[in-house]
Write a protein that holds these residues in place. Sequence first.
Motif, PDB file in Angstrom:
ATOM      1  N   THR A 154       0.828  -1.199   0.000  1.00 16.92           N
ATOM      2  CA  THR A 154       0.000   0.000   0.000  1.00 16.92           C
ATOM      3  C   THR A 154       0.866   1.254   0.000  1.00 16.92           C
ATOM      4  O   THR A 154       0.640   2.189  -0.771  1.00 16.92           O
ATOM      5  N   ASN A 171      -1.814  -4.409  -7.132  1.00 20.04           N
ATOM      6  CA  ASN A 171      -1.745  -5.092  -5.849  1.00 20.04           C
ATOM      7  C   ASN A 171      -2.274  -6.521  -5.965  1.00 20.04           C
ATOM      8  O   ASN A 171      -1.678  -7.474  -5.438  1.00 20.04           O
ATOM      9  N   VAL A 230      -6.237   4.296   2.275  1.00 20.62           N
ATOM     10  CA  VAL A 230      -5.199   3.272   2.294  1.00 20.62           C
ATOM     11  C   VAL A 230      -4.124   3.598   3.328  1.00 20.62           C
ATOM     12  O   VAL A 230      -3.557   2.692   3.962  1.00 20.62           O
ATOM     13  N   SER A 234      -3.259   1.362   6.644  1.00 24.37           N
ATOM     14  CA  SER A 234      -1.897   0.965   6.993  1.00 24.37           C
ATOM     15  C   SER A 234      -1.566   1.309   8.442  1.00 24.37           C
ATOM     16  O   SER A 234      -0.939   0.520   9.158  1.00 24.37           O
TER      17      SER A 234
END
Length: 243
Positions: A154, A171, A230, A234
Amino acid sequence: MTPAVLALFALAGVVVGFSKTAVGGLGVAAVAIFATVLPARASTGAVLLVLIVGDLVATTTYRRDADWALVRRLLPAVLPGLVLGTLFLHIVSDEVLRRSIGVVLVVLLVLQLWLRTRRTTGPSTQPHRVASWAAGGAAGFTTMTANAAGPVMTLFLSAAQVDKRRFVGTNAWFFLVVNLVKVPFSAGLGLVSGTDVVRALALVPAVVAGGLLGRWTLGRISQARFEVLVLVASGVSAAALLV
């Protein structure tokens, strides 16, 4: 197996599908769910097969959206990371392993936030070869040891400034390849069983449902909000590993 355990597995399946087709960093939540139900090391092999189901759902959904130049830059460093992760599993406890990965993710997150404050909006960029090797090695290591490479990817793809569909497609294809390569390593460590295969197949409907929800979500959020999501995912993933 109690109804509560079945519900947790189903929830993990939905989370896997959603993370694979929308916000990748959330996949660590599914890893955490498996680790609460199964012994820590056994859970890594069990959740791997479910993640592969999610990879198949995601690559079907975004089959034309991968940035193969980025994938090719990352893959050469993944195998050394997998080997190092396999060796590391033999010498540290689950607790030390989990916290060390959390620290790495925090450092990467802080670095990415710093980079965001210094960059201007513009076209996507190709990361430096050194950055690509570092990210590929880190992804191989963290995915082998804790199935926690989602936040690493990410942050790497966020730094590359790709649009949201290309972000998710890249991804998805990267992890399909990596997770398939991991299977022999996990089997060699005795972490994959017939029960795990049956469980993964039983969770296919939950993963597909999560994948559809993720696709619906991705189509309704802006690029700016996607980037924020994102990074938040994380951060949450790193915090979960540190607690």
